[in-house]
Design a protein around this motif. Structure first.
Motif, PDB file in Angstrom:
ATOM      1  N   SER A  18       0.806  -1.222   0.000  1.00 28.27           N
ATOM      2  CA  SER A  18       0.000   0.000   0.000  1.00 28.27           C
ATOM      3  C   SER A  18       0.836   1.269   0.000  1.00 28.27           C
ATOM      4  CB  SER A  18      -0.927   0.004   1.219  1.00 28.27           C
ATOM      5  OG  SER A  18      -0.173  -0.015   2.417  1.00 28.27           O
ATOM      6  N   VAL A  19       2.171   1.147   0.111  1.00 25.96           N
ATOM      7  CA  VAL A  19       3.022   2.347   0.100  1.00 25.96           C
ATOM      8  C   VAL A  19       4.140   2.239  -0.927  1.00 25.96           C
ATOM      9  CG1 VAL A  19       2.537   3.009   2.481  1.00 25.96           C
ATOM     10  CG2 VAL A  19       4.425   1.445   2.000  1.00 25.96           C
ATOM     11  N   ASP A  20       4.007   1.355  -1.901  1.00 29.23           N
ATOM     12  CA  ASP A  20       5.055   1.152  -2.904  1.00 29.23           C
ATOM     13  C   ASP A  20       5.088   2.317  -3.894  1.00 29.23           C
ATOM     14  OD1 ASP A  20       6.868   0.259  -4.752  1.00 29.23           O
ATOM     15  OD2 ASP A  20       5.588  -1.312  -5.580  1.00 29.23           O
ATOM     16  N   PRO A  21       6.186   3.122  -3.919  1.00 22.89           N
ATOM     17  CA  PRO A  21       6.253   4.254  -4.843  1.00 22.89           C
ATOM     18  C   PRO A  21       6.989   3.937  -6.142  1.00 22.89           C
ATOM     19  CG  PRO A  21       8.014   4.460  -3.270  1.00 22.89           C
ATOM     20  CD  PRO A  21       7.318   3.142  -2.975  1.00 22.89           C
ATOM     21  N   ARG A  33      -0.663  10.524  -4.797  1.00 22.71           N
ATOM     22  CA  ARG A  33      -0.571   9.318  -3.961  1.00 22.71           C
ATOM     23  C   ARG A  33       0.870   8.803  -3.913  1.00 22.71           C
ATOM     24  NH1 ARG A  33      -5.719   6.451  -4.002  1.00 22.71           N
ATOM     25  NH2 ARG A  33      -4.622   4.551  -3.351  1.00 22.71           N
ATOM     26  N   THR A  34       1.559   8.900  -5.041  1.00 20.00           N
ATOM     27  CA  THR A  34       2.962   8.458  -5.090  1.00 20.00           C
ATOM     28  C   THR A  34       3.825   9.341  -4.192  1.00 20.00           C
ATOM     29  OG1 THR A  34       2.666   7.631  -7.348  1.00 20.00           O
ATOM     30  CG2 THR A  34       4.933   8.027  -6.611  1.00 20.00           C
ATOM     31  N   ARG A  49       3.471   8.229  -0.742  1.00 16.03           N
ATOM     32  CA  ARG A  49       4.200   6.986  -0.498  1.00 16.03           C
ATOM     33  C   ARG A  49       5.701   7.252  -0.323  1.00 16.03           C
ATOM     34  NH1 ARG A  49       1.411   2.359  -4.394  1.00 16.03           N
ATOM     35  NH2 ARG A  49      -0.647   2.440  -3.403  1.00 16.03           N
TER      36      ARG A  49
END
Length: 391
Positions: A253-256, A303-304, A307
């Motif tokens: 859920s936090v992979d940039p 969102r990125t 992250r």
């Protein structure tokens, strides 16, 4: 506790090494300026200079900092005293450069890797080594060594590669540096590529002069190099900086990374912004569409950015660095990412680090490799030449 006595030979060696470093850092530089910078008396500097000149490590410069010297003496390193080969093994390219002892690039070449495995990478390294030696027209015996950046953990005790990239099959579990050393016949040092990127930024980039900072690379994957008190922190096993493990419970859920951006595009129902018609979408297209004002693409970018900030926050909380440098294909989109990341860190943290883009870009790893090699070459050349003179 054993006490090391400051014997005259040891003091002489230390003075010569200090003077050599001052000349490397400030050439062309005068005797008086060397004395002022390093805090050694002028007569002692003169003795050190005489030894360094006899050893072939420094010479009188033809010009001073502002042009002709008009009788004043200035000194500079002898560039051809030794050479270093730096290599960066990436997912798509093998980059290489030969530099002399003054830090000048004498030859540079990038080679595309098309689906190479580890054995193919060794062949490419061997061929690039030969091409760069020829391109620089340098004596082979003056090449002090090779420093290679690889995408994976280099185990501190064994030199074995772990947690390697899936893009180059067959790296996992190999003593890759020893294999290349056997092939080339010269010393080879292998380090994590992001650690070297951090070294490169401190040597010639935006982190120059910063003692505590992190380099966060976001591209096909994520990685972090941590510099504390001016030295790369590698940890007990050589695995410091594997930032995804710090977020293992919420990693998806936090992979940039590029894959994370593509997954966000699918999750938010992006239609390709009129550039591409069907998923999976390329992260580069998302950022292009965001710059054109595409609303969904902008949401993906926002969102990125969140992250990326989520990756920086735990590092800032634990290590309290002064600076975080963003690199990699995703991280270099500073026009869209920098301000949102900075704003979030100001909101979340009492002492947010300064966040800047890498000033070296795709050359950061390579510059770190040659900087590391130069330090080793200086030590080797200094000791070998000095020993030869005493013999």
């Amino acid at each position: 506790m054993d006490v090391v006595r400051a014997t005259p030979p040891l003091l002489k060696h230390l003075n010569e090494r200090t003077v050599l470093e001052a000349i490397r850092a400030g050439a062309p530089i005068s005797r008086a300026e060397i004395s002022r910078r390093v805090g050694i008396s002028k007569p002692t500097v003169s003795l050190a200079l005489r030894s360094l000149e006899d050893a072939g490590l420094v010479r009188e410069a033809l010009q001073g900092p502002g042009g002709p010297s008009y009788g004043a003496l200035f000194f500079e390193p002898v560039p051809d005293a030794a050479f270093v080969l730096g290599l960066d093994l990436g997912s798509r390219f093998l980059r290489g450069a030969v530099v002399d002892l003054a830090g000048r690039i004498r030859a540079r070449q990038d080679v595309e890797l098309r689906g190479s495995d580890a054995d193919g990478a060794i062949r490419a390294i061997t061929e690039l080594h030969a091409a760069l030696i020829d391109g620089a027209a340098l004596p082979v015996d003056r090449l002090d060594g090779v420093v290679l950046g690889v995408p994976g953990v280099v185990e501190a005790a064994t030199g074995t590669l772990r947690l390697t990239t899936p893009w180059i099959a067959g790296l996992e579990g190999r003593s890759f540096g020893a294999e290349i050393q056997d092939r080339l016949g010269i010393p080879v040092s292998v380090d994590n590529d992001i650690n070297l990127a951090a070294v490169g930024e401190r040597w010639a980039g935006v982190a120059r002069g910063v003692d505590d900072f992190a380099f966060l690379s976001i591209g096909t994957g994520t990685g972090l190099g941590l510099v504390l008190d001016g030295e790369v922190h590698r940890g007990n096993h050589g695995a410091a900086g594997e930032i995804d493990w710090a977020l293992i419970g919420i990693a998806d859920s936090v992979d940039p990374s590029a894959d994370g951006v593509a997954a966000l595009a699918d999750e938010l129902g992006w239609d390709g912004g009129g550039m591409v018609s069907s998923p999976p979408y390329d992260a580069r297209d998302v950022f292009i569409a965001a710059r054109r004002g595409d609303e969904v693409a902008r949401r993906i970018v926002d969102r990125t950015a969140r992250r990326i900030a989520a990756h920086i926050a735990p590092v800032a909380a634990v290590a309290d660095p002064a600076l975080v440098v963003l690199g990699g294909g995703i991280g270099m989109n500073g026009d869209l990412l920098l301000e949102p990341v900075r704003a979030l860190l100001r909101e979340w943290l009492p002492y947010p680090p300064r966040v800047e883009l890498s000033s070296l870009g795709e050359s950061a790893v390579l510059m770190g490799a040659v900087a590391t090699g130069l330090q080793s070459a200086l030590d080797n050349v200094f000791v070998n030449r000095s020993s030869a003179l005493r013999a």
